[in-house]
Design a protein around this motif. Structure first.
Motif, mmCIF file in Angstrom:
data_model
loop_
_atom_site.group_PDB
_atom_site.id
_atom_site.type_symbol
_atom_site.label_atom_id
_atom_site.label_comp_id
_atom_site.label_asym_id
_atom_site.label_seq_id
_atom_site.Cartn_x
_atom_site.Cartn_y
_atom_site.Cartn_z
ATOM 1 N N LYS A 152 0.860 -1.182 0.000
ATOM 2 C CA LYS A 152 0.000 0.000 0.000
ATOM 3 C C LYS A 152 0.899 1.236 0.000
ATOM 4 O O LYS A 152 1.242 1.765 1.055
ATOM 5 C CB LYS A 152 -0.906 -0.025 1.235
ATOM 6 C CG LYS A 152 -2.108 0.881 1.134
ATOM 7 C CD LYS A 152 -3.070 0.585 2.273
ATOM 8 C CE LYS A 152 -4.301 1.445 2.140
ATOM 9 N NZ LYS A 152 -5.259 1.187 3.240
ATOM 10 N N PRO A 153 1.297 1.700 -1.178
ATOM 11 C CA PRO A 153 2.273 2.788 -1.292
ATOM 12 C C PRO A 153 1.921 4.019 -0.469
ATOM 13 O O PRO A 153 0.751 4.386 -0.326
ATOM 14 C CB PRO A 153 2.250 3.111 -2.797
ATOM 15 C CG PRO A 153 1.845 1.832 -3.443
ATOM 16 C CD PRO A 153 0.852 1.211 -2.495
ATOM 17 N N ASN A 154 2.983 4.596 0.121
ATOM 18 C CA ASN A 154 2.901 5.850 0.871
ATOM 19 C C ASN A 154 2.143 5.746 2.192
ATOM 20 O O ASN A 154 1.744 6.757 2.772
ATOM 21 C CB ASN A 154 2.268 6.960 0.011
ATOM 22 C CG ASN A 154 2.995 7.148 -1.299
ATOM 23 O OD1 ASN A 154 4.184 7.432 -1.333
ATOM 24 N ND2 ASN A 154 2.275 6.951 -2.410
ATOM 25 N N THR A 155 1.968 4.524 2.698
ATOM 26 C CA THR A 155 1.362 4.378 4.027
ATOM 27 C C THR A 155 2.269 5.022 5.069
ATOM 28 O O THR A 155 1.804 5.751 5.954
ATOM 29 C CB THR A 155 1.143 2.894 4.370
ATOM 30 O OG1 THR A 155 0.260 2.315 3.408
ATOM 31 C CG2 THR A 155 0.537 2.752 5.760
ATOM 32 N N PHE A 156 3.573 4.747 4.958
ATOM 33 C CA PHE A 156 4.546 5.378 5.837
ATOM 34 C C PHE A 156 5.347 6.397 5.026
ATOM 35 O O PHE A 156 5.931 6.045 3.991
ATOM 36 C CB PHE A 156 5.499 4.336 6.432
ATOM 37 C CG PHE A 156 4.836 3.363 7.373
ATOM 38 C CD1 PHE A 156 4.435 3.752 8.637
ATOM 39 C CD2 PHE A 156 4.609 2.052 6.976
ATOM 40 C CE1 PHE A 156 3.820 2.859 9.489
ATOM 41 C CE2 PHE A 156 4.000 1.143 7.820
ATOM 42 C CZ PHE A 156 3.601 1.548 9.085
ATOM 43 N N PRO A 157 5.400 7.662 5.463
ATOM 44 C CA PRO A 157 6.142 8.678 4.713
ATOM 45 C C PRO A 157 7.644 8.425 4.704
ATOM 46 O O PRO A 157 8.353 8.934 3.848
ATOM 47 C CB PRO A 157 5.794 9.979 5.440
ATOM 48 C CG PRO A 157 5.394 9.559 6.824
ATOM 49 C CD PRO A 157 4.737 8.225 6.652
ATOM 50 N N HIS A 158 8.122 7.642 5.672
ATOM 51 C CA HIS A 158 9.545 7.274 5.718
ATOM 52 C C HIS A 158 9.652 5.940 6.448
ATOM 53 O O HIS A 158 8.671 5.458 7.030
ATOM 54 C CB HIS A 158 10.377 8.348 6.432
ATOM 55 C CG HIS A 158 9.937 8.589 7.853
ATOM 56 N ND1 HIS A 158 10.253 7.729 8.885
ATOM 57 C CD2 HIS A 158 9.193 9.582 8.400
ATOM 58 C CE1 HIS A 158 9.740 8.193 10.022
ATOM 59 N NE2 HIS A 158 9.080 9.306 9.752
ATOM 60 N N THR A 159 10.808 5.333 6.390
ATOM 61 C CA THR A 159 11.002 4.045 7.053
ATOM 62 C C THR A 159 12.030 4.151 8.180
ATOM 63 O O THR A 159 12.675 3.173 8.538
ATOM 64 C CB THR A 159 11.434 2.966 6.041
ATOM 65 O OG1 THR A 159 12.626 3.402 5.368
ATOM 66 C CG2 THR A 159 10.337 2.695 5.035
ATOM 67 N N LYS A 160 12.157 5.345 8.729
ATOM 68 C CA LYS A 160 13.031 5.521 9.879
ATOM 69 C C LYS A 160 12.470 4.719 11.045
ATOM 70 O O LYS A 160 11.277 4.769 11.332
ATOM 71 C CB LYS A 160 13.110 7.012 10.254
ATOM 72 C CG LYS A 160 14.052 7.301 11.405
ATOM 73 C CD LYS A 160 14.081 8.801 11.702
ATOM 74 C CE LYS A 160 15.022 9.097 12.863
ATOM 75 N NZ LYS A 160 15.058 10.551 13.173
ATOM 76 N N GLY A 161 13.340 3.977 11.720
ATOM 77 C CA GLY A 161 12.867 3.120 12.806
ATOM 78 C C GLY A 161 12.340 1.790 12.291
ATOM 79 O O GLY A 161 11.534 1.136 12.961
ATOM 80 N N GLU A 162 12.793 1.382 11.099
ATOM 81 C CA GLU A 162 12.369 0.120 10.502
ATOM 82 C C GLU A 162 12.592 -1.039 11.470
ATOM 83 O O GLU A 162 13.581 -1.065 12.216
ATOM 84 C CB GLU A 162 13.154 -0.105 9.209
ATOM 85 C CG GLU A 162 12.747 -1.320 8.407
ATOM 86 C CD GLU A 162 11.330 -1.236 7.879
ATOM 87 O OE1 GLU A 162 10.413 -1.542 8.675
ATOM 88 O OE2 GLU A 162 11.145 -0.887 6.709
ATOM 89 N N HIS A 163 11.685 -2.013 11.470
ATOM 90 C CA HIS A 163 11.777 -3.115 12.419
ATOM 91 C C HIS A 163 10.973 -4.316 11.905
ATOM 92 O O HIS A 163 10.122 -4.172 11.037
ATOM 93 C CB HIS A 163 11.227 -2.689 13.787
ATOM 94 C CG HIS A 163 9.794 -2.241 13.729
ATOM 95 N ND1 HIS A 163 9.434 -0.978 13.303
ATOM 96 C CD2 HIS A 163 8.635 -2.889 14.014
ATOM 97 C CE1 HIS A 163 8.106 -0.866 13.337
ATOM 98 N NE2 HIS A 163 7.602 -2.005 13.762
#
Length: 333
Positions: free
Chosen positions: A161-172
């Protein structure tokens, strides 16, 4: 030129637009992604792409939304919108493109294997932390092949679902629990954090028209139905759905349905929902005052068997006046 580019991007979008159909060379019909078109009927499609001079436009005859294709793309897929602008206004498309016939064959939700890039829990080594987590929760072995590990949860969500998260900082990483409909088609999934990431549970809808309900693919509407809050809890109760905060509408007699809320007598929201359920005529489980555990999974992890948990549920099920009386004694808020 502009018509060619517009058709190219409509073709790329077609797989994401429900009930998409080509009605003519420059006329396309589909379900409106803005208003959802119709909650009662999944077959109604009142949105259109149509041509005015050399440009394509969008119009929904349900909500009245209308815009050119560029603005439609901007709202639906900002990244594709940027590509569209480059193609159309910066001359990146060939000046004399060869005629191309687009097939406009949308891929339905069920035709996409959203989880193909993930690894099933059943395929992990027994020493893997995710496998140990599932085993420690005592999740039945038949579910191990239905649960997945996503090492990069936010990136995975943005792919689906594109653009659900504006960035992936804190990826886990997260445990992925797919939600399937009565037709066996995936329409949502839940990501359960392994660590202290918040929120602990994140449920992502693939199909925005569906409620966040787990277990629809296995429930038998002819038998007694139980409704819990979390998908993992539902794995230990026969003929059970997990509805979380969803306000379910089941076309079965209310006395056939039993709600099992988490054991949180001081939670005002849960207590309110418990009263609402009783008012609607459903059965409800009201945990005994001396119970210290929070939910069904906690009972299983404490050493109780599925059969013993079923006995506790049966012995603490109430309805109507008896439920209201018991709730007064149970609540602590």
């Amino acid at each position: 030129m502009s018509s060619y580019i517009d058709l190219k991007y409509i073709n790329e979008l077609s797989s994401r637009l429900g009930q998409f159909k080509k009605k003519g060379d420059y006329l396309f019909n589909f379900r409106c992604p803005h208003c959802g078109d119709s909650k009662k009927s999944k077959t109604k499609a009142r949105a259109y792409f149509y041509q005015v001079k050399n440009d394509m436009f969008f119009k929904c005859h349900n909500c009245g939304e209308g815009q050119n294709l560029a603005n439609f793309l901007k709202e639906i897929d900002p990244k594709k919108y940027e590509e569209y602008l480059l193609d159309r206004y910066k001359g990146s498309a060939p000046s004399t493109p060869k005629p191309k016939k687009f097939d406009f064959k949308p891929t339905q939700f069920a035709d996409i294997d959203y989880f193909s890039k993930l690894i099933k829990i059943s395929e992990l080594k027994e020493s893997h932390p995710a496998y140990r987590y599932v085993i420690n929760r005592k999740i039945p072995t038949e579910y191990l092949s239905k649960l997945y590990l996503s090492n990069k949860f936010m990136s995975f969500v943005n792919e689906v679902k594109p653009n659900t998260f504006p960035h992936t900082k804190g990826e886990h990483p997260r445990l992925i629990i797919p939600f399937y409909g009565v037709d066996g088609k995936p329409f949502a999934f839940q990501g359960r954090a392994f660590g202290n990431e918040q929120p602990k549970y994140l449920t992502i809808k693939i199909d925005e028209n569906k409620q966040k309900v787990f277990g629809l693919d296995n429930v038998n509407l002819q038998e007694d139905i139980y409704i819990v809050e979390g998908p993992i809890d539902s794995m230990f109760v026969d003929n059970c759905l997990a509805a979380g905060g969803a306000d379910l509408t089941l076309r079965v007699p209310t006395e056939q349905v039993t709600y099992i809320f988490d054991n949180e007598p001081r939670n005002r929201e849960i207590i309110k929902r418990m009263y609402d359920v009783v008012d609607k005529g459903y059965n409800i489980v009201i945990w005994p005052n001396d119970m210290q555990l929070k939910d069904v999974n906690d009972l299983i992890m404490s050493g109780l068997t599925k059969s013993e948990v079923a006995g506790i549920i049966s012995n603490n099920t109430y309805s109507k006046l008896s439920a209201l009386t018991k709730l007064t004694d149970y609540k602590k808020c």
